[in-house]
Design an enzyme around this catalytic site. Structure first.
Site, PDB file in Angstrom:
ATOM      1  CE1 TYR A 172      -1.134 -11.293  18.424  1.00  0.00           C
ATOM      2  CE2 TYR A 172      -1.987 -13.933  19.315  1.00  0.00           C
ATOM      3  CZ  TYR A 172      -1.784 -12.828  19.746  1.00  0.00           C
ATOM      4  OH  TYR A 172      -2.423 -12.229  21.173  1.00  0.00           O
ATOM      5  CE1 TYR A 182      -4.541 -15.882  17.519  1.00  0.00           C
ATOM      6  CE2 TYR A 182      -3.376 -17.763  17.970  1.00  0.00           C
ATOM      7  CZ  TYR A 182      -4.145 -17.046  16.806  1.00  0.00           C
ATOM      8  OH  TYR A 182      -3.906 -16.508  15.523  1.00  0.00           O
TER       9      TYR A 182
HETATM   10  P1  NAI Z   1      -9.821 -11.700   8.823  1.00  0.00           P
HETATM   11  O1  NAI Z   1     -11.175 -12.662   8.528  1.00  0.00           O
HETATM   12  O2  NAI Z   1      -9.829 -10.703   7.467  1.00  0.00           O
HETATM   13  O3  NAI Z   1      -9.045 -12.682   7.333  1.00  0.00           O
HETATM   14  C1  NAI Z   1      -9.470 -14.105   7.436  1.00  0.00           C
HETATM   15  C2  NAI Z   1      -9.444 -14.718   6.483  1.00  0.00           C
HETATM   16  O4  NAI Z   1      -9.138 -15.247   6.098  1.00  0.00           O
HETATM   17  C3  NAI Z   1     -11.176 -13.794   5.689  1.00  0.00           C
HETATM   18  O5  NAI Z   1     -11.591 -13.877   4.812  1.00  0.00           O
HETATM   19  C4  NAI Z   1     -11.585 -16.016   5.566  1.00  0.00           C
HETATM   20  O6  NAI Z   1     -12.619 -15.898   4.905  1.00  0.00           O
HETATM   21  C5  NAI Z   1     -11.033 -16.406   5.574  1.00  0.00           C
HETATM   22  N1  NAI Z   1     -10.811 -17.637   5.705  1.00  0.00           N
HETATM   23  C6  NAI Z   1     -10.760 -18.403   6.391  1.00  0.00           C
HETATM   24  N2  NAI Z   1     -10.436 -19.806   5.599  1.00  0.00           N
HETATM   25  C7  NAI Z   1      -9.906 -20.224   5.043  1.00  0.00           C
HETATM   26  C8  NAI Z   1      -9.460 -21.342   4.086  1.00  0.00           C
HETATM   27  N3  NAI Z   1      -9.997 -22.511   3.981  1.00  0.00           N
HETATM   28  N4  NAI Z   1      -9.658 -20.724   2.457  1.00  0.00           N
HETATM   29  C9  NAI Z   1      -9.320 -19.489   1.882  1.00  0.00           C
HETATM   30  N5  NAI Z   1      -9.682 -18.379   3.056  1.00  0.00           N
HETATM   31  C10 NAI Z   1      -9.901 -18.981   4.188  1.00  0.00           C
HETATM   32  O7  NAI Z   1      -9.028 -11.388   9.839  1.00  0.00           O
HETATM   33  P2  NAI Z   1      -7.679 -10.919  10.064  1.00  0.00           P
HETATM   34  O8  NAI Z   1      -7.326 -10.882  11.007  1.00  0.00           O
HETATM   35  O9  NAI Z   1      -6.772  -9.925   8.734  1.00  0.00           O
HETATM   36  O10 NAI Z   1      -6.762 -11.999   9.131  1.00  0.00           O
HETATM   37  C11 NAI Z   1      -5.577 -12.473   8.861  1.00  0.00           C
HETATM   38  C12 NAI Z   1      -4.233 -13.213   8.620  1.00  0.00           C
HETATM   39  O11 NAI Z   1      -3.649 -11.997  10.113  1.00  0.00           O
HETATM   40  C13 NAI Z   1      -4.977 -14.169   9.569  1.00  0.00           C
HETATM   41  O12 NAI Z   1      -3.873 -15.797   9.506  1.00  0.00           O
HETATM   42  C14 NAI Z   1      -4.376 -13.964  11.158  1.00  0.00           C
HETATM   43  O13 NAI Z   1      -4.136 -15.293  11.602  1.00  0.00           O
HETATM   44  C15 NAI Z   1      -3.235 -12.934  11.021  1.00  0.00           C
HETATM   45  N6  NAI Z   1      -3.672 -12.099  12.479  1.00  0.00           N
HETATM   46  C16 NAI Z   1      -4.381 -11.549  12.781  1.00  0.00           C
HETATM   47  C17 NAI Z   1      -4.593 -10.939  14.615  1.00  0.00           C
HETATM   48  C18 NAI Z   1      -5.398  -9.450  14.608  1.00  0.00           C
HETATM   49  O14 NAI Z   1      -6.051  -9.596  15.196  1.00  0.00           O
HETATM   50  N7  NAI Z   1      -6.750  -9.477  13.946  1.00  0.00           N
HETATM   51  C19 NAI Z   1      -3.625 -10.659  14.945  1.00  0.00           C
HETATM   52  C20 NAI Z   1      -1.872 -11.696  13.744  1.00  0.00           C
HETATM   53  C21 NAI Z   1      -2.736 -12.073  12.868  1.00  0.00           C
END
Ligand code: NAI
Length: 286
Positions: A172, A182
């Site tokens: 991000y 953030y």
């Molecule tokens: P999400 O909630 O679908 O995905 C995050 C996942 O990480 C969850 O499934 C969670 O269970 C898992 N997780 C957390 N800690 C963990 C650990 N210790 N070991 C294994 N899994 C773990 O949310 P999202 O937003 O799709 O996130 C995916 C990626 O996208 C992240 O890196 C996030 O920072 C990035 N991102 C998200 C944005 C947004 O606006 N949603 C914007 C830019 C980047």
């Protein structure tokens, strides 16, 4: 031969990991998942009860399937790293083999070599706190879960990857630009993730002949994003100010991921690719 993919960081059908799984299956890949241990039970229950069936639909009418689903916690590299309170926690105790090295061993045993590795996870326990108020513990936890976890995965899965294989993560733009709200060291973690993407591209490129890239995504109302608290405001800001005025759909990130993970991108490595409706290019809010 169909490509084999392992995606870490799917626990529902709302996030980027799910959309990447879908885009990869549309392209004919076989997908296995690493699901965060405390989220596994609810994910599997919802999956079994058909809660995701609508979003599992592929364009050929079939439902998306996962070859294997593993419990995983990317904060721990080996069993020896797991502290007693986690090992005995009731959400962890019923599962085993979920540290990064153990998951890699299980993948090698069950699947053999893989072509695609996806890191779609992040966690920052103090994300709602400004950096000025973030504790050392919270900061290091954000770096551990959100940045070192990629290093650890490439260390352990790199040796299992076929030549020409490809790794991506999600980042991000708070890494480069000030995004008030953030916090908790998450901006620092994303800066580390992007820098590590370049160094890993070099080191794993030379050692394993694989590529390493990251996608800098625009705001999406995923579960993780809702935990930060101001996602609706970010989506509105992006809608109002980005060159392309529409809400970002997770599948748009999924499709770019499928491209970067495919031989179509065989000349691209160490790159941070924006998939944000162009918001990052603006110099003045309109
Ligand atoms: P999400 O909630 O679908 O995905 C995050 C996942 O990480 C969850 O499934 C969670 O269970 C898992 N997780 C957390 N800690 C963990 C650990 N210790 N070991 C294994 N899994 C773990 O949310 P999202 O937003 O799709 O996130 C995916 C990626 O996208 C992240 O890196 C996030 O920072 C990035 N991102 C998200 C944005 C947004 O606006 N949603 C914007 C830019 C980047």
């Amino acid at each position: 031969r169909g490509k084999k993919a392992f995606i870490a960081g799917v626990a529902d059908d709302q996030g980027f990991g799910w959309a990447i799984a879908k885009a990869l299956q549309e392209a004919g890949a076989e997908v296995s998942l690493g699901v965060w241990v405390p989220a596994l039970n609810i994910f599997e229950t919802s999956y079994r009860r058909g809660k995701f069936d609508e979003s599992r639909k592929l364009s050929n009418g079939k439902l998306m399937e996962f070859k294997h689903i593993y419990p995983m916690d990317a904060v721990f590299d080996t069993l020896a790293d797991v502290p007693e309170d986690v090992a005995t926690n009731k959400r962890y105790a019923g599962n085993s083999g979920w540290t990064v090295s153990e998951v890699a061993e299980r993948v090698e045993k069950d699947i053999g070599k893989i072509d695609i590795l996806v890191h779609s996870l992040a966690n920052g326990p103090e994300v709602v706190k400004p950096l000025l108020e973030t504790s050392r513990k919270g900061y290091l936890a954000a770096l551990s879960a959100s940045a070192y976890s990629l290093v650890s995965m490439v260390q352990r899965f790199g040796p299992l990857m076929n030549r020409g294989g490809s790794v991506i993560s999600l980042t991000y733009n708070a890494s480069n630009r000030i995004i008030p709200g953030y916090g908790g060291g998450m901006s620092s973690a994303k800066a580390a993730l992007e820098s590590d993407t370049r160094v890993l591209a070099y080191e794993a490129g030379r050692k394993y002949k694989i590529r390493v890239n990251t996608i800098s995504a625009g705001p999406l109302g995923s579960r993780a994003a809702k935990a930060i608290g101001f996602i609706d405001g970010m989506i509105k800001y992006s809608y109002e100010n980005a060159p392309i005025q529409k809400e970002l759909d997770a599948i748009e990130v999924g499709n770019v991921a499928a491209f970067l993970l495919s031989p179509l991108a065989s000349g691209v490595t160490g790159h941070t690719m924006f998939v944000d409706n162009g918001l990052n290019t603006m110099g003045l809010a309109t």
